[in-house]
Design a protein around this motif. Structure first.
Motif, PDB file in Angstrom:
ATOM      1  N   GLY A 133     -20.320  14.849  -2.479  1.00  0.00           N
ATOM      2  CA  GLY A 133     -19.936  14.954  -3.870  1.00  0.00           C
ATOM      3  C   GLY A 133     -18.567  14.378  -4.165  1.00  0.00           C
ATOM      4  O   GLY A 133     -18.344  13.810  -5.243  1.00  0.00           O
ATOM      5  N   SER A 134     -17.654  14.497  -3.231  1.00  0.00           N
ATOM      6  CA  SER A 134     -16.297  13.991  -3.434  1.00  0.00           C
ATOM      7  C   SER A 134     -16.275  12.473  -3.587  1.00  0.00           C
ATOM      8  O   SER A 134     -15.365  11.917  -4.211  1.00  0.00           O
ATOM      9  N   ILE A 135     -17.251  11.816  -3.015  1.00  0.00           N
ATOM     10  CA  ILE A 135     -17.368  10.358  -3.136  1.00  0.00           C
ATOM     11  C   ILE A 135     -18.228  10.004  -4.338  1.00  0.00           C
ATOM     12  O   ILE A 135     -17.874   9.163  -5.169  1.00  0.00           O
ATOM     13  N   PHE A 136     -19.371  10.647  -4.430  1.00  0.00           N
ATOM     14  CA  PHE A 136     -20.335  10.315  -5.477  1.00  0.00           C
ATOM     15  C   PHE A 136     -19.738  10.445  -6.870  1.00  0.00           C
ATOM     16  O   PHE A 136     -19.961   9.585  -7.725  1.00  0.00           O
ATOM     17  N   SER A 137     -18.983  11.482  -7.089  1.00  0.00           N
ATOM     18  CA  SER A 137     -18.492  11.783  -8.438  1.00  0.00           C
ATOM     19  C   SER A 137     -17.475  10.773  -8.955  1.00  0.00           C
ATOM     20  O   SER A 137     -17.230  10.715 -10.161  1.00  0.00           O
ATOM     21  N   ILE A 138     -16.896   9.991  -8.084  1.00  0.00           N
ATOM     22  CA  ILE A 138     -15.874   9.038  -8.523  1.00  0.00           C
ATOM     23  C   ILE A 138     -16.307   7.594  -8.310  1.00  0.00           C
ATOM     24  O   ILE A 138     -15.485   6.684  -8.413  1.00  0.00           O
ATOM     25  N   SER A 139     -17.583   7.394  -7.989  1.00  0.00           N
ATOM     26  CA  SER A 139     -18.011   6.053  -7.564  1.00  0.00           C
ATOM     27  C   SER A 139     -19.086   5.431  -8.436  1.00  0.00           C
ATOM     28  O   SER A 139     -19.996   6.115  -8.911  1.00  0.00           O
ATOM     29  N   PHE A 140     -18.943   4.113  -8.599  1.00  0.00           N
ATOM     30  CA  PHE A 140     -20.069   3.315  -9.022  1.00  0.00           C
ATOM     31  C   PHE A 140     -21.028   3.297  -7.819  1.00  0.00           C
ATOM     32  O   PHE A 140     -20.600   3.125  -6.684  1.00  0.00           O
ATOM     33  N   MET A 141     -22.293   3.463  -8.080  1.00  0.00           N
ATOM     34  CA  MET A 141     -23.281   3.456  -7.005  1.00  0.00           C
ATOM     35  C   MET A 141     -24.166   2.221  -7.143  1.00  0.00           C
ATOM     36  O   MET A 141     -24.498   1.798  -8.252  1.00  0.00           O
ATOM     37  N   GLY A 142     -24.544   1.679  -6.013  1.00  0.00           N
ATOM     38  CA  GLY A 142     -25.358   0.475  -6.083  1.00  0.00           C
ATOM     39  C   GLY A 142     -26.316   0.341  -4.922  1.00  0.00           C
ATOM     40  O   GLY A 142     -26.196   1.028  -3.899  1.00  0.00           O
ATOM     41  N   TRP A 143     -27.265  -0.529  -5.120  1.00  0.00           N
ATOM     42  CA  TRP A 143     -28.210  -0.913  -4.072  1.00  0.00           C
ATOM     43  C   TRP A 143     -28.063  -2.414  -3.832  1.00  0.00           C
ATOM     44  O   TRP A 143     -28.008  -3.206  -4.782  1.00  0.00           O
ATOM     45  N   TYR A 144     -28.012  -2.773  -2.575  1.00  0.00           N
ATOM     46  CA  TYR A 144     -27.973  -4.156  -2.152  1.00  0.00           C
ATOM     47  C   TYR A 144     -29.110  -4.357  -1.151  1.00  0.00           C
ATOM     48  O   TYR A 144     -29.642  -3.391  -0.613  1.00  0.00           O
ATOM     49  N   ARG A 145     -29.449  -5.603  -0.904  1.00  0.00           N
ATOM     50  CA  ARG A 145     -30.486  -5.863   0.094  1.00  0.00           C
ATOM     51  C   ARG A 145     -30.158  -7.120   0.883  1.00  0.00           C
ATOM     52  O   ARG A 145     -29.451  -7.998   0.398  1.00  0.00           O
TER      53      ARG A 145
END
Length: 117
Positions: free
Chosen positions: A26-38
Motif C-alpha cells: 500500500g505504501s507504494i501503490f497509493s503514491i504511484s502511477f501503475m502500468g503494464w508493459y510487455r
C-alpha cells in the motif's frame, strides 16, 4: 522477492480473454502511477497501458479498444483485462509502479501470456 506480484497469465486462443492482476504494498501503490508493459521474444519492452492515481488511463495504440486497465485502491491492485487477444499479444507482461514523488520505480517479475492462433 519482488514487491510487485503479477498473476493471471497463461494460454489463450486468439479472440479469447485473460485478466492480469498485480498487487503492491500500500505504501507504494497509493503514491504511484501503475502500468503494464510487455516484452515479446526478440523485442524491446513496450508500454501497454498506464493509470494515474486517480484512475485516468492511457493505452498503446495496439491495444486500444481491446485492453482495459483499472486499479482498486482499496486492494492495492491493478488489473489488465485483455479481450480479443491476438497472437501478437504473446509476451511477458510486467507490472510497473512509478511513484509520483520521482523516486525509482518498481517492477514485477513478469507473467507470460501466450496467444495461440
Amino acid at each position: 522477492q519482488a514487491l510487485l506480484v503479477e498473476s493471471g497469465g497463461g494460454l489463450a486462443q486468439a479472440g479469447g480473454s485473460l485478466r492480469l492482476s498485480c498487487s503492491a504494498p500500500g505504501s507504494i501503490f497509493s503514491i504511484s502511477f501503475m502500468g503494464w508493459y510487455r516484452q515479446a521474444p526478440g523485442k524491446q519492452r513496450e508500454l501497454v497501458a498506464t493509470t494515474t492515481i486517480g484512475g485516468s488511463a492511457n493505452y498503446a495504440d495496439s491495444v486500444k479498444g481491446r485492453f482495459t486497465i483499472s486499479r482498486d485502491n482499496a486492494k492495492n491492485t491493478v488489473y489488465l483485462q485483455m479481450n480479443s487477444l491476438k497472437p501478437e499479444d504473446t509476451a511477458v507482461y510486467y507490472c510497473n509502479a512509478d511513484p509520483e514523488n520521482g523516486s525509482l520505480d518498481y517492477w514485477g517479475k513478469g507473467t507470460l501470456v501466450t496467444v495461440s492462433s
